[in-house]
Design an enzyme around this catalytic site. Structure first.
Site, PDB file in Angstrom:
ATOM      1  CG  HIS A 120      -0.929  61.757 -11.494  1.00 34.92           C
ATOM      2  ND1 HIS A 120      -0.613  60.837 -10.525  1.00 34.92           N
ATOM      3  CD2 HIS A 120      -1.857  62.575 -10.929  1.00 34.92           C
ATOM      4  CE1 HIS A 120      -1.315  61.089  -9.424  1.00 34.92           C
ATOM      5  NE2 HIS A 120      -2.086  62.123  -9.652  1.00 34.92           N
ATOM      6  CB  CYS A 131       1.178  78.203 -26.606  1.00 32.45           C
ATOM      7  SG  CYS A 131       2.255  76.947 -27.324  1.00 32.45           S
ATOM      8  N   GLY A 189      -3.729  48.500  -7.424  1.00 33.18           N
ATOM      9  CA  GLY A 189      -2.303  48.844  -7.353  1.00 33.18           C
ATOM     10  C   GLY A 189      -1.996  50.277  -6.982  1.00 33.18           C
TER      11      GLY A 189
HETATM   12  P1  OAD Z   1       2.565  53.730  -4.863  1.00 34.52           P
HETATM   13  O1  OAD Z   1       3.960  53.365  -5.175  1.00 34.52           O
HETATM   14  O2  OAD Z   1       2.317  54.721  -3.778  1.00 34.52           O
HETATM   15  O3  OAD Z   1       1.757  52.411  -4.467  1.00 34.52           O
HETATM   16  C1  OAD Z   1       1.827  51.251  -5.247  1.00 34.52           C
HETATM   17  C2  OAD Z   1       0.848  50.251  -4.689  1.00 34.52           C
HETATM   18  O4  OAD Z   1       0.852  49.131  -5.559  1.00 34.52           O
HETATM   19  C3  OAD Z   1       1.170  49.744  -3.292  1.00 34.52           C
HETATM   20  O5  OAD Z   1      -0.009  49.785  -2.484  1.00 34.52           O
HETATM   21  C4  OAD Z   1       1.600  48.301  -3.524  1.00 34.52           C
HETATM   22  O6  OAD Z   1       1.232  47.446  -2.440  1.00 34.52           O
HETATM   23  C5  OAD Z   1       0.814  47.948  -4.770  1.00 34.52           C
HETATM   24  N1  OAD Z   1       1.384  46.865  -5.606  1.00 34.52           N
HETATM   25  C6  OAD Z   1       2.685  46.478  -5.717  1.00 34.52           C
HETATM   26  N2  OAD Z   1       2.783  45.453  -6.599  1.00 34.52           N
HETATM   27  C7  OAD Z   1       1.533  45.198  -7.055  1.00 34.52           C
HETATM   28  C8  OAD Z   1       0.992  44.257  -7.987  1.00 34.52           C
HETATM   29  N3  OAD Z   1       1.754  43.376  -8.651  1.00 34.52           N
HETATM   30  N4  OAD Z   1      -0.344  44.282  -8.205  1.00 34.52           N
HETATM   31  C9  OAD Z   1      -1.147  45.163  -7.546  1.00 34.52           C
HETATM   32  N5  OAD Z   1      -0.674  46.071  -6.665  1.00 34.52           N
HETATM   33  C10 OAD Z   1       0.639  46.091  -6.420  1.00 34.52           C
HETATM   34  O7  OAD Z   1       1.881  54.190  -6.239  1.00 34.52           O
HETATM   35  P2  OAD Z   1       0.581  55.090  -6.494  1.00 34.52           P
HETATM   36  O8  OAD Z   1      -0.456  54.837  -5.448  1.00 34.52           O
HETATM   37  O9  OAD Z   1       0.218  54.908  -7.902  1.00 34.52           O
HETATM   38  O10 OAD Z   1       2.216  60.823  -8.714  1.00 34.52           O
HETATM   39  O11 OAD Z   1       1.154  56.537  -6.293  1.00 34.52           O
HETATM   40  C11 OAD Z   1       0.317  57.634  -6.520  1.00 34.52           C
HETATM   41  C12 OAD Z   1       1.092  58.787  -7.075  1.00 34.52           C
HETATM   42  O12 OAD Z   1       2.194  59.037  -6.209  1.00 34.52           O
HETATM   43  C13 OAD Z   1       1.747  58.518  -8.398  1.00 34.52           C
HETATM   44  O13 OAD Z   1       0.875  58.682  -9.491  1.00 34.52           O
HETATM   45  C14 OAD Z   1       2.819  59.554  -8.430  1.00 34.52           C
HETATM   46  C15 OAD Z   1       3.306  59.503  -7.007  1.00 34.52           C
HETATM   47  O14 OAD Z   1       3.623  60.709  -6.513  1.00 34.52           O
HETATM   48  C16 OAD Z   1       2.841  61.677  -9.564  1.00 34.52           C
HETATM   49  O15 OAD Z   1       3.898  61.399 -10.109  1.00 34.52           O
HETATM   50  C17 OAD Z   1       2.134  62.966  -9.744  1.00 34.52           C
END
Ligand code: OAD
Length: 244
Positions: A120, A131, A189
């Protein structure tokens, strides 16, 4: 949290490991997740899917920059946590190690990880849509500088993949190849809701990888995984590190 003997054995035998990280790995560094506790981030009344969208770039690029400048400002004092550090160590310990992240915070790099596949993008960079020149910004550059491409004077865009945009050229293909050829695939995570990143898990599993999830909460992938380690990445990863 007890690490099973089967898992210890898997780690001992593994030659190729591929890891997919999401916002949760940086939670213990003080960076809020997007969907924590079932709720989505809202900024100035807009859900993040709206402010972080290709459509918003067309309608109000200044507002998009304001949102990313705000986030960059939040990140600048955040440091890598033990989970980032363990993953940086693993690049030396396995014959073949790949780190794929959905995060844009740059914390894997700051922990010492090299060749991270940043699906991302990276919030510390700006890019020219015309460019494709990439500009590194200092964490202190809030509001962002520069604002115009030095080569073609086009307005710069945060180097972050927005909703409705393509992933960086070649990044998903590279991640797919590694996911399809690993012994262990770890998902750390991530809520596993955003595709195509979440699809890497299916690719890994259908090619015979052992799937391990590290997350304090259940996700749509939990039942699909061979093992779900319930807890915080910063606590579980150092325990896994011990068994290498
Ligand atoms: P999310 O915010 O959707 O999910 C975060 C996850 O981390 C959840 O399942 C939590 O339970 C878990 N979590 C929280 N604390 C934690 C810890 N200490 N250790 C391990 N896990 C923990 O985030 P993403 O799945 O990364 O995209 O979201 C995916 C994409 O959605 C992001 O990259 C972003 C967003 O739209 C863009 O910006 C393009």
């Amino acid at each position: 949290m007890q690490i099973s003997s089967a898992l210890k054995q898997k780690f001992k035998e593994a030659k190729s490991v591929c890891v997919l990280t999401g916002a949760g790995i940086s939670a213990e560094s003080g960076i809020p997740t997007f969907r924590g506790g079932g709720e989505s981030v809202v900024w100035k009344g807009m859900p993040f899917e709206q402010i972080s969208s290709a459509r918003m770039v067309k309608e109000d690029l200044d507002a998009v920059w304001e949102w990313f400048d705000y986030r960059r400002g939040l990140y600048k004092d955040c440091l890598p946590n033990p989970a980032h550090t363990v993953l940086a160590e693993w690049q030396e310990r396995f014959e073949d190690f790949t780190l794929v992240t959905q995060n844009v915070d740059g914390l894997h790099e700051r922990a010492g990880s090299e060749n991270v596949i940043e699906l991302h993008g990276n919030i510390n960079h700006a890019k020219c849509e015309n460019c494709e020149t990439i500009y590194k910004m200092d964490a202190e550059d809030v509001p962002h500088q520069p604002t115009l491409c030095k080569n073609c004077q086009t307005k710069l865009h945060p180097n972050v993949v927005l909703f409705g945009e393509m992933l960086p050229v070649g990044s998903f293909e590279k991640a797919t190849l590694k996911a399809a050829n690993c012994d262990i695939f770890l998902i750390i995570g991530t809520s596993a809701l955003v595709y195509p990143a979440a699809g890497l898990t299916e690719i890994a599993k259908s090619n015979g990888a052992y799937l391990i999830e590290v997350n304090p909460e259940e996700t749509p992938l939990s039942d699909y995984c061979d093992e779900s380690l319930r807890g915080k990445a910063g606590e579980i990863l150092p325990q896994l590190g011990y068994y290498l």
